[in-house]
Design a protein around this motif. Structure first.
Motif, mmCIF file in Angstrom:
data_model
loop_
_atom_site.group_PDB
_atom_site.id
_atom_site.type_symbol
_atom_site.label_atom_id
_atom_site.label_comp_id
_atom_site.label_asym_id
_atom_site.label_seq_id
_atom_site.Cartn_x
_atom_site.Cartn_y
_atom_site.Cartn_z
ATOM 1 N N UNK A 167 12.766 -4.371 2.774
ATOM 2 C CA UNK A 167 12.027 -4.842 1.589
ATOM 3 C C UNK A 167 12.804 -5.943 0.876
ATOM 4 N N UNK A 168 14.126 -5.765 0.748
ATOM 5 C CA UNK A 168 14.961 -6.790 0.113
ATOM 6 C C UNK A 168 14.913 -8.097 0.901
ATOM 7 N N UNK A 169 14.947 -7.990 2.220
ATOM 8 C CA UNK A 169 14.890 -9.181 3.067
ATOM 9 C C UNK A 169 13.528 -9.854 2.954
ATOM 10 N N UNK A 170 12.462 -9.062 2.935
ATOM 11 C CA UNK A 170 11.116 -9.635 2.783
ATOM 12 C C UNK A 170 11.001 -10.370 1.457
ATOM 13 N N UNK A 171 11.556 -9.792 0.403
ATOM 14 C CA UNK A 171 11.519 -10.449 -0.915
ATOM 15 C C UNK A 171 12.319 -11.753 -0.895
ATOM 16 N N UNK A 172 13.457 -11.748 -0.230
ATOM 17 C CA UNK A 172 14.278 -12.952 -0.138
ATOM 18 C C UNK A 172 13.539 -14.064 0.604
ATOM 19 N N UNK A 173 12.847 -13.691 1.685
ATOM 20 C CA UNK A 173 12.209 -14.677 2.544
ATOM 21 C C UNK A 173 10.793 -15.034 2.119
ATOM 22 N N UNK A 174 10.260 -14.307 1.144
ATOM 23 C CA UNK A 174 8.901 -14.564 0.684
ATOM 24 C C UNK A 174 8.782 -15.972 0.119
ATOM 25 N N UNK A 175 7.815 -16.687 0.634
ATOM 26 C CA UNK A 175 7.574 -18.053 0.176
ATOM 27 C C UNK A 175 6.519 -17.999 -0.912
ATOM 28 N N UNK A 176 6.788 -18.529 -2.101
ATOM 29 C CA UNK A 176 5.784 -18.522 -3.163
ATOM 30 C C UNK A 176 4.548 -19.320 -2.744
#
Length: 180
Positions: A167-176
């Motif tokens: 989840x932390x990695x997904x949040x880091x990589x999430x593109x706005x």
């Protein structure tokens, strides 16, 4: 990997590198910026890809160590180097489990048909055995095992930490939206 060599061959990809450690430390440090974490992630990913290519082409370390071990046994020679290397504990043993069943049904239509697959036990009394399956684009299953007799291990807790890390990695990589 095995197609590159006569009669097949496997090699271990060593994913614990200085770059991956730097990235994990940055993720744990609340003072790190997202930009720095992303830069460290990219460096770790590039190093991992290099290590994978080296392993795939027979330039990893495990088969070489195994060969040295076999030659030392054949010659009856004791090697302090090999004794030290082979005595290191293996607290985390992982492997990807192939998922041939995905070809038999539509995963999007029947997601309940996916199996967590089999698994294997830890190779150290205070370690974990983790098999994983990438099932399609949206599903990852894990089979985590550890020994109840070890006060150091807890498969459920380890699984929760893996999920939180993802989840932390997904949040880091999430593109706005609207960005790159």
């Amino acid at each position: 990997m095995t197609r590159l060599f006569r009669e097949g061959r496997t090699e271990t990809v060593r994913s614990c590198t200085t770059q991956s450690c730097d990235f994990v430390k940055a993720m744990e440090d609340p003072n790190q910026t997202k930009e720095n974490r992303l830069a460290l992630y990219r460096a770790a990913a590039e190093r991992h890809q290099l290590m994978y290519r080296l392993a795939m082409t027979g330039k990893g370390i495990d088969r070489h160590l195994f060969c040295l071990y076999l030659v030392s046994k054949y010659l009856g020679t004791e090697s302090p180097f090999l004794q030290q290397v082979l005595s290191e504990p293996w607290r985390l043993s992982t492997s990807q489990t192939p998922q041939q069943q995905l070809k038999l049904f539509d995963l999007e239509e029947f997601p309940e048909h996916i199996s967590a697959g089999g698994g294997f036990g830890p190779v150290a009394d205070d370690g974990y055995g983790v098999s994983y399956i990438f099932a399609g684009e949206n599903v990852i299953t894990l089979h985590i095992s550890s020994k109840f007799s070890s006060p150091e291990t807890n498969s459920h807790r380890f699984g929760q930490r893996i999920c939180q890390s993802m989840c932390d990695l997904a949040e880091l990589l999430l593109v706005p939206r609207g960005g790159r």
